[in-house]
Scaffold this motif. Structure first.
Motif, PDB file in Angstrom:
ATOM      1  N   PHE A  95       4.591  -8.088  -1.503  1.00  0.00           N
ATOM      2  CA  PHE A  95       4.724  -7.481  -2.824  1.00  0.00           C
ATOM      3  C   PHE A  95       3.809  -8.149  -3.848  1.00  0.00           C
ATOM      4  O   PHE A  95       3.109  -7.479  -4.608  1.00  0.00           O
ATOM      5  CB  PHE A  95       6.181  -7.582  -3.273  1.00  0.00           C
ATOM      6  CG  PHE A  95       6.416  -7.164  -4.696  1.00  0.00           C
ATOM      7  CD1 PHE A  95       6.425  -5.832  -5.055  1.00  0.00           C
ATOM      8  CD2 PHE A  95       6.622  -8.122  -5.694  1.00  0.00           C
ATOM      9  CE1 PHE A  95       6.638  -5.439  -6.374  1.00  0.00           C
ATOM     10  CE2 PHE A  95       6.835  -7.748  -7.013  1.00  0.00           C
ATOM     11  CZ  PHE A  95       6.846  -6.401  -7.348  1.00  0.00           C
ATOM     12  N   GLU A 102      -1.034   0.027  -7.783  1.00  0.00           N
ATOM     13  CA  GLU A 102      -0.908   0.794  -6.540  1.00  0.00           C
ATOM     14  C   GLU A 102       0.560   0.933  -6.125  1.00  0.00           C
ATOM     15  O   GLU A 102       0.956   1.944  -5.540  1.00  0.00           O
ATOM     16  CB  GLU A 102      -1.745   0.168  -5.422  1.00  0.00           C
ATOM     17  CG  GLU A 102      -1.386  -1.239  -5.041  1.00  0.00           C
ATOM     18  CD  GLU A 102      -2.438  -1.887  -4.146  1.00  0.00           C
ATOM     19  OE1 GLU A 102      -3.417  -1.199  -3.790  1.00  0.00           O
ATOM     20  OE2 GLU A 102      -2.285  -3.072  -3.810  1.00  0.00           O
ATOM     21  N   GLN A 103       1.383  -0.036  -6.468  1.00  0.00           N
ATOM     22  CA  GLN A 103       2.803   0.079  -6.128  1.00  0.00           C
ATOM     23  C   GLN A 103       3.515   1.075  -7.041  1.00  0.00           C
ATOM     24  O   GLN A 103       4.394   1.819  -6.598  1.00  0.00           O
ATOM     25  CB  GLN A 103       3.448  -1.302  -6.165  1.00  0.00           C
ATOM     26  CG  GLN A 103       2.840  -2.207  -5.092  1.00  0.00           C
ATOM     27  CD  GLN A 103       3.545  -3.533  -4.927  1.00  0.00           C
ATOM     28  OE1 GLN A 103       4.540  -3.613  -4.222  1.00  0.00           O
ATOM     29  NE2 GLN A 103       3.022  -4.569  -5.568  1.00  0.00           N
ATOM     30  N   ILE A 150       8.181  -1.557  -1.086  1.00  0.00           N
ATOM     31  CA  ILE A 150       8.238  -0.457  -2.043  1.00  0.00           C
ATOM     32  C   ILE A 150       8.399   0.876  -1.325  1.00  0.00           C
ATOM     33  O   ILE A 150       9.192   1.735  -1.737  1.00  0.00           O
ATOM     34  CB  ILE A 150       6.990  -0.448  -2.941  1.00  0.00           C
ATOM     35  CG1 ILE A 150       6.915  -1.737  -3.768  1.00  0.00           C
ATOM     36  CG2 ILE A 150       6.995   0.766  -3.866  1.00  0.00           C
ATOM     37  CD1 ILE A 150       8.099  -1.960  -4.689  1.00  0.00           C
ATOM     38  N   TYR A 151       7.673   1.051  -0.229  1.00  0.00           N
ATOM     39  CA  TYR A 151       7.797   2.297   0.535  1.00  0.00           C
ATOM     40  C   TYR A 151       9.235   2.510   0.995  1.00  0.00           C
ATOM     41  O   TYR A 151       9.820   3.584   0.790  1.00  0.00           O
ATOM     42  CB  TYR A 151       6.865   2.272   1.745  1.00  0.00           C
ATOM     43  CG  TYR A 151       7.034   3.471   2.646  1.00  0.00           C
ATOM     44  CD1 TYR A 151       6.402   4.669   2.352  1.00  0.00           C
ATOM     45  CD2 TYR A 151       7.845   3.411   3.774  1.00  0.00           C
ATOM     46  CE1 TYR A 151       6.571   5.782   3.156  1.00  0.00           C
ATOM     47  CE2 TYR A 151       8.021   4.516   4.583  1.00  0.00           C
ATOM     48  CZ  TYR A 151       7.387   5.695   4.274  1.00  0.00           C
ATOM     49  OH  TYR A 151       7.571   6.792   5.073  1.00  0.00           O
TER      50      TYR A 151
END
Length: 269
Positions: A95, A102-103, A150-151
């Motif tokens: 992270f 991008e996150q 995050i995904y």
């Protein structure tokens, strides 16, 4: 003929779902960020199944994307009875080493676009005695996944959101389903620049996009709440709740911790 809207439709699971719907005589409204692949997919499916396939080149994270998609589909709303929110992606890496921009972009595509499109098309789907909304989740929705954090978190949201929406619409003609595929044989591993170990793990459990799509569309039209293709994926989704969270996190981290460098993972596009 009725129409179906599919996002992330240029390749992979999205393209395979579009093919399944075309085989069932649905005309197609296809949206993707990859303009060239999208055009090729539309041409291929139109020729193979003798359906109309319209395309919109669109980044769903871009400002005004929702308005552009809904405006583009508006001429077909009287015939639009299936909506598939397939677009989504993730980034493999720690992270703190991935950029915040991008996150946030992952959240924009995987959550904000899915929520926005669901909200926009529920009134369209309500006009039919029976209509269908399919949102893409993932087997990662059922557990914490370090290095794909995050995904996996966005997919946990997608699953919870879709089940809640399904309940709210239970007295309507709209059947709402979540699709939770596991590792699928698309080009995401190459695009991810993932290490050899992770590739080998994925290869052991890969399903083809075509098989995932057939199970998905069959389950959608049967009105299933959650569609998890494949016995192994069902185990991966349900077993974690029987083990300590720390143990599950350690197993997941062992798979996804980058051994070389982080890379983009197009898990569902």
């Amino acid at each position: 003929m009725s129409y179906a809207l599919i996002t992330g439709a240029a390749k992979g699971i999205g393209k395979a779902i579009a093919a399944q719907l075309a085989e069932r005589n649905y005309n197609l409204l296809l949206v993707d960020i990859d303009e060239a692949a999208l055009a090729a997919t539309a041409e291929e499916l139109s020729a193979r199944y003798h359906v109309h396939a319209h395309t919109l080149h669109q980044d769903l994270s871009a400002p005004g994307a929702l308005q552009r998609v809904t405006g583009w589909t508006s001429p077909y709303h009287e015939l639009l009875s299936v909506v598939v929110n397939n677009a989504g992606y993730g980034i493999n890496g720690p992270f703190e080493q991935l950029t915040l921009a991008e996150q946030f972009n992952i959240i924009d595509v995987n959550i904000k676009a899915q929520v926005g499109l669901s909200y926009a098309y529920i009134p369209v789907l309500r006009q039919f005695p029976r209509a269908y909304l399919l949102n893409l989740a993932s087997t990662t929705a059922y557990q914490t996944v370090p290095y794909l954090n995050i995904y996996a978190s966005t997919k946990a949201f997608a699953l919870s959101f879709t089940r809640g929406l399904r309940y709210e619409l239970r007295h309507s003609g709209i059947s709402v389903s979540a699709l939770s595929p596991g590792s699928t044989d698309t080009d995401f591993v190459n695009r991810a620049r993932m290490g050899e170990y992770t590739r080998n793990v994925a290869n052991r459990f890969n399903m083809t996009a075509e098989k995932v799509a057939k199970i998905a569309v069959d389950g959608l039209f049967k009105g299933k709440a959650e569609i998890i293709p494949g016995f192994t994926n069902k185990l991966n989704a349900w077993l974690p709740k029987f083990f300590p969270k720390a143990f599950v996190e350690k197993i997941a981290a062992g798979i996804y911790e980058p051994k070389e460098k982080a890379g983009e993972v197009a898990l569902s596009a």
